[in-house]
Design a protein around this motif. Structure first.
Motif, PDB file in Angstrom:
ATOM      1  N   PHE A 268       0.838  -1.208   0.000  1.00 35.20           N
ATOM      2  CA  PHE A 268       0.000   0.000   0.000  1.00 35.20           C
ATOM      3  C   PHE A 268       0.866   1.250   0.000  1.00 35.20           C
ATOM      4  N   LEU A 269       1.887   1.270   0.842  1.00 31.58           N
ATOM      5  CA  LEU A 269       2.739   2.457   0.975  1.00 31.58           C
ATOM      6  C   LEU A 269       3.626   2.670  -0.246  1.00 31.58           C
ATOM      7  N   ALA A 270       3.842   1.625  -1.024  1.00 31.35           N
ATOM      8  CA  ALA A 270       4.580   1.802  -2.280  1.00 31.35           C
ATOM      9  C   ALA A 270       3.795   2.679  -3.256  1.00 31.35           C
ATOM     10  N   LEU A 271       2.457   2.632  -3.139  1.00 32.09           N
ATOM     11  CA  LEU A 271       1.598   3.459  -3.985  1.00 32.09           C
ATOM     12  C   LEU A 271       1.252   4.784  -3.317  1.00 32.09           C
ATOM     13  N   SER A 272       1.144   4.765  -1.984  1.00 31.40           N
ATOM     14  CA  SER A 272       0.776   5.984  -1.250  1.00 31.40           C
ATOM     15  C   SER A 272       1.665   6.122  -0.011  1.00 31.40           C
ATOM     16  N   PRO A 273       2.909   6.593  -0.202  1.00 31.61           N
ATOM     17  CA  PRO A 273       3.908   6.590   0.881  1.00 31.61           C
ATOM     18  C   PRO A 273       3.543   7.452   2.087  1.00 31.61           C
ATOM     19  N   THR A 274       2.724   8.474   1.894  1.00 26.24           N
ATOM     20  CA  THR A 274       2.453   9.412   2.986  1.00 26.24           C
ATOM     21  C   THR A 274       1.178   9.094   3.768  1.00 26.24           C
ATOM     22  N   VAL A 276      -1.069   8.264   6.482  1.00 22.74           N
ATOM     23  CA  VAL A 276      -0.812   8.273   7.926  1.00 22.74           C
ATOM     24  C   VAL A 276      -1.315   6.992   8.589  1.00 22.74           C
ATOM     25  N   GLU A 277      -2.523   6.587   8.257  1.00 27.45           N
ATOM     26  CA  GLU A 277      -3.136   5.430   8.923  1.00 27.45           C
ATOM     27  C   GLU A 277      -2.331   4.153   8.705  1.00 27.45           C
ATOM     28  N   VAL A 278      -2.001   3.875   7.437  1.00 23.31           N
ATOM     29  CA  VAL A 278      -1.285   2.625   7.133  1.00 23.31           C
ATOM     30  C   VAL A 278       0.129   2.669   7.697  1.00 23.31           C
ATOM     31  N   ASN A 279       0.767   3.837   7.653  1.00 24.50           N
ATOM     32  CA  ASN A 279       2.095   3.960   8.274  1.00 24.50           C
ATOM     33  C   ASN A 279       2.021   3.666   9.768  1.00 24.50           C
ATOM     34  N   LYS A 280       0.955   4.151  10.384  1.00 23.24           N
ATOM     35  CA  LYS A 280       0.783   3.913  11.815  1.00 23.24           C
ATOM     36  C   LYS A 280       0.563   2.425  12.099  1.00 23.24           C
ATOM     37  N   ILE A 281      -0.255   1.771  11.269  1.00 24.45           N
ATOM     38  CA  ILE A 281      -0.507   0.327  11.444  1.00 24.45           C
ATOM     39  C   ILE A 281       0.789  -0.461  11.290  1.00 24.45           C
ATOM     40  N   LEU A 282       1.540  -0.129  10.230  1.00 24.05           N
ATOM     41  CA  LEU A 282       2.791  -0.852   9.968  1.00 24.05           C
ATOM     42  C   LEU A 282       3.779  -0.662  11.113  1.00 24.05           C
ATOM     43  N   LYS A 283       3.882   0.575  11.587  1.00 24.13           N
ATOM     44  CA  LYS A 283       4.797   0.849  12.690  1.00 24.13           C
ATOM     45  C   LYS A 283       4.400   0.076  13.939  1.00 24.13           C
ATOM     46  N   ALA A 284       3.101   0.057  14.237  1.00 27.15           N
ATOM     47  CA  ALA A 284       2.607  -0.636  15.436  1.00 27.15           C
ATOM     48  C   ALA A 284       2.859  -2.140  15.350  1.00 27.15           C
ATOM     49  N   VAL A 285       2.609  -2.716  14.168  1.00 28.74           N
ATOM     50  CA  VAL A 285       2.810  -4.171  14.008  1.00 28.74           C
ATOM     51  C   VAL A 285       4.280  -4.523  14.167  1.00 28.74           C
ATOM     52  N   ARG A 286       5.128  -3.749  13.541  1.00 28.61           N
ATOM     53  CA  ARG A 286       6.568  -4.025  13.643  1.00 28.61           C
ATOM     54  C   ARG A 286       7.054  -3.887  15.078  1.00 28.61           C
ATOM     55  N   GLU A 287       6.550  -2.851  15.765  1.00 36.14           N
ATOM     56  CA  GLU A 287       6.946  -2.677  17.168  1.00 36.14           C
ATOM     57  C   GLU A 287       6.443  -3.825  18.024  1.00 36.14           C
ATOM     58  N   ASP A 288       5.219  -4.271  17.769  1.00 34.73           N
ATOM     59  CA  ASP A 288       4.674  -5.388  18.542  1.00 34.73           C
ATOM     60  C   ASP A 288       5.470  -6.670  18.321  1.00 34.73           C
ATOM     61  N   LEU A 289       5.824  -6.923  17.039  1.00 32.39           N
ATOM     62  CA  LEU A 289       6.616  -8.122  16.754  1.00 32.39           C
ATOM     63  C   LEU A 289       7.998  -8.036  17.397  1.00 32.39           C
ATOM     64  N   GLU A 290       8.551  -6.832  17.338  1.00 33.55           N
ATOM     65  CA  GLU A 290       9.863  -6.636  17.964  1.00 33.55           C
ATOM     66  C   GLU A 290       9.752  -6.817  19.470  1.00 33.55           C
ATOM     67  N   LEU A 291       8.680  -6.249  20.036  1.00 35.17           N
ATOM     68  CA  LEU A 291       8.474  -6.367  21.479  1.00 35.17           C
ATOM     69  C   LEU A 291       8.259  -7.822  21.893  1.00 35.17           C
ATOM     70  N   GLN A 292       7.534  -8.559  21.099  1.00 32.10           N
ATOM     71  CA  GLN A 292       7.304  -9.974  21.417  1.00 32.10           C
ATOM     72  C   GLN A 292       8.620 -10.744  21.505  1.00 32.10           C
ATOM     73  N   GLN A 293       9.481 -10.519  20.520  1.00 36.14           N
ATOM     74  CA  GLN A 293      10.757 -11.236  20.501  1.00 36.14           C
ATOM     75  C   GLN A 293      11.634 -10.854  21.692  1.00 36.14           C
ATOM     76  N   ILE A 294      11.691  -9.538  21.941  1.00 40.07           N
ATOM     77  CA  ILE A 294      12.509  -9.069  23.063  1.00 40.07           C
ATOM     78  C   ILE A 294      11.898  -9.524  24.392  1.00 40.07           C
ATOM     79  N   GLN A 295      10.546  -9.516  24.432  1.00 36.38           N
ATOM     80  CA  GLN A 295       9.857  -9.909  25.664  1.00 36.38           C
ATOM     81  C   GLN A 295      10.169 -11.366  26.019  1.00 36.38           C
ATOM     82  N   ILE A 296      10.241 -12.215  24.982  1.00 31.71           N
ATOM     83  CA  ILE A 296      10.583 -13.622  25.223  1.00 31.71           C
ATOM     84  C   ILE A 296      11.960 -13.727  25.858  1.00 31.71           C
ATOM     85  N   GLU A 297      12.929 -12.973  25.306  1.00 29.60           N
ATOM     86  CA  GLU A 297      14.279 -12.999  25.868  1.00 29.60           C
ATOM     87  C   GLU A 297      14.278 -12.461  27.300  1.00 29.60           C
TER      88      GLU A 297
END
Length: 429
Positions: A268-274, A276-297
């Protein structure tokens, strides 16, 4: 006085002959010079095609040298050329007359043909050249006017305006071109305003993710902004792709398929880089996945009671501070390292088991064991007033997908004159 009865003229004969001879010689020399000058003039006027003067000087040459073959030939040649020139001039005049008539009647191609023929007869004819150039210019103007009208009828106003400008460069006072330019300018002014409004509405609909409405505006722009129709067709295709991808994002978010969701967001962002909503979703998902991995450690370090590692992971990953339970855990780990006694943190499952046990005891379904074989009543759980209840602050974190996230409960009690007696199993520090 002595008188001669007879004069002897013989003595004068030699002198006379000599004088006459010298006089004739001088006369002949002058004639030769005049002849040569006349011949030069004949050649000069021959080059200029001035056959009248050529004839005149050829006759003069013959006057000085009667019967001279060269002068006679030039005289004959000049007379012949003059006769041809007369005919040629008559033909030229006829052609010029025809060219003028054709130009006046609007037969421009015929006028050009007559002028070219006239120029073959007389290359230095200014009039023939003028009529020819003017006719060619008018033909080009007519071609441009026709082209401008065609573009105007196809609503390609910018191209029509270019053709009109070309016409006015050739003929600044051309009335047809001025009228077309006035109409085109008026239409373009209205069209520009209409296009601006449509583009604004299109962008607004796209930002609101009302893609069906945005696609409709693209259809309108294709009809109005004909010159850029290809641009709006591409935009329509892009909006269709955005609509499909956005619907997929919502579906994957509902299904919690994080990996595919990330891929969809990136598409989606390749077609509409700016966006806000999708950027926010992507950022949140990546942070959650990162947090999950770190949380396990982090949790594994806590399970192993490796307090230094617990603190190190927490300090190197600020994202862990987003969970209050992690902050509480690391504070407990610091106390262990300082040698302060602290009760070990309970896991979420342990807390649930304690809570369930408390409930069973409290409702009398599982009475407490009897001391010395006697059954005793469970300690009653004191009722908490609304004031005290609102003064309690509980911090809790939902367990993550790996079921390994630690959740802590902390109960704080504000100053109260009547300190409630809680069941021991609920006193979690």
């Amino acid at each position: 006085m002595k008188v001669y009865s007879q004069i002897d003229c013989s003595q004068f004969n030699e002198l006379t002959k000599k004088f006459v001879g010298e006089a004739k010689k001088q006369i002949n020399e002058r004639k030769d010079k005049a002849y040569n000058d006349a011949i030069k003039k004949v050649g000069f006027y021959e080059q200029l095609h001035d056959y009248d003067n050529m004839i005149e000087w050829a006759k003069k040459a013959l006057k000085y040298h009667k019967g001279d073959n060269y002068a006679s030939e030039k005289l004959q040649q000049a007379q012949n050329l003059k006769d041809k020139q007369v005919i040629k001039n008559q033909d030229y005049l006829d052609l010029i007359s025809k060219a003028r008539t054709a130009r006046a009647e609007g037969r421009l191609q015929d006028a050009i043909v007559f002028c070219k023929s006239a120029l073959n007869l007389r290359q230095d004819s200014d009039e023939a050249l003028l009529i020819k150039n003017d006719s060619e210019k008018q033909i080009e103007i007519e071609r441009l006017i026709k082209s401008a009208v065609e573009f105007f009828s196809k609503k390609n106003y910018l191209e029509a305006l270019k053709k009109v400008e070309d016409i006015l460069n050739l003929e600044p006072n051309n009335n047809k071109a001025k009228k077309i330019k006035s109409k085109v300018s008026e239409i373009l002014s209205k069209q520009e305003k209409n296009i601006s409004n449509l583009v604004s509405a299109l962008n607004d609909a796209e930002n609101k993710k009302e893609y069906n409405t945005a696609i409709k505006y693209c259809d309108d722009l294709i009809l109005v902004d004909v010159l850029n129709s290809y641009k709006w067709k591409d935009k329509m295709s892009q909006l269709t792709s955005l609509q499909q991808t956005y619907n997929e994002i919502l579906s994957l978010k509902q299904e919690k398929d994080w990996e595919k969701l990330i891929t969809a967001c990136e598409s989606f962002l390749a077609l509409s880089p700016t966006d806000v909503e999708v950027n926010k979703i992507l950022k949140a998902v990546r942070e959650d996945l990162e947090l999950q991995q770190i949380q396990i450690e982090f949790n594994n370090a806590y399970e192993e009671r490796n307090w230094k590692l617990v603190i190190s992971i927490y300090e190197q990953n600020p994202i862990l501070s987003k969970k209050k339970s992690n902050t509480y855990t690391v504070n407990q780990a610091r106390k262990y390292l300082k040698g302060k006694k602290s009760k070990p943190l309970r896991t979420f499952i342990e807390n649930e088991e304690i809570n369930n046990s408390d409930k069973n005891y409290g409702n009398g379904s599982h009475p407490q064991p009897k001391p010395n074989g006697k059954r005793i009543k469970p300690n009653p759980i004191p009722k908490v007033s609304n004031e005290i209840e609102t003064s309690l602050t509980l911090t809790k974190h939902e367990i993550d997908n790996s079921n390994e996230t630690f959740v802590t409960k902390k109960a704080k009690r504000i100053s109260n004159p009547h300190k409630p007696k809680f069941h021991k199993t609920k006193n979690i520090k």
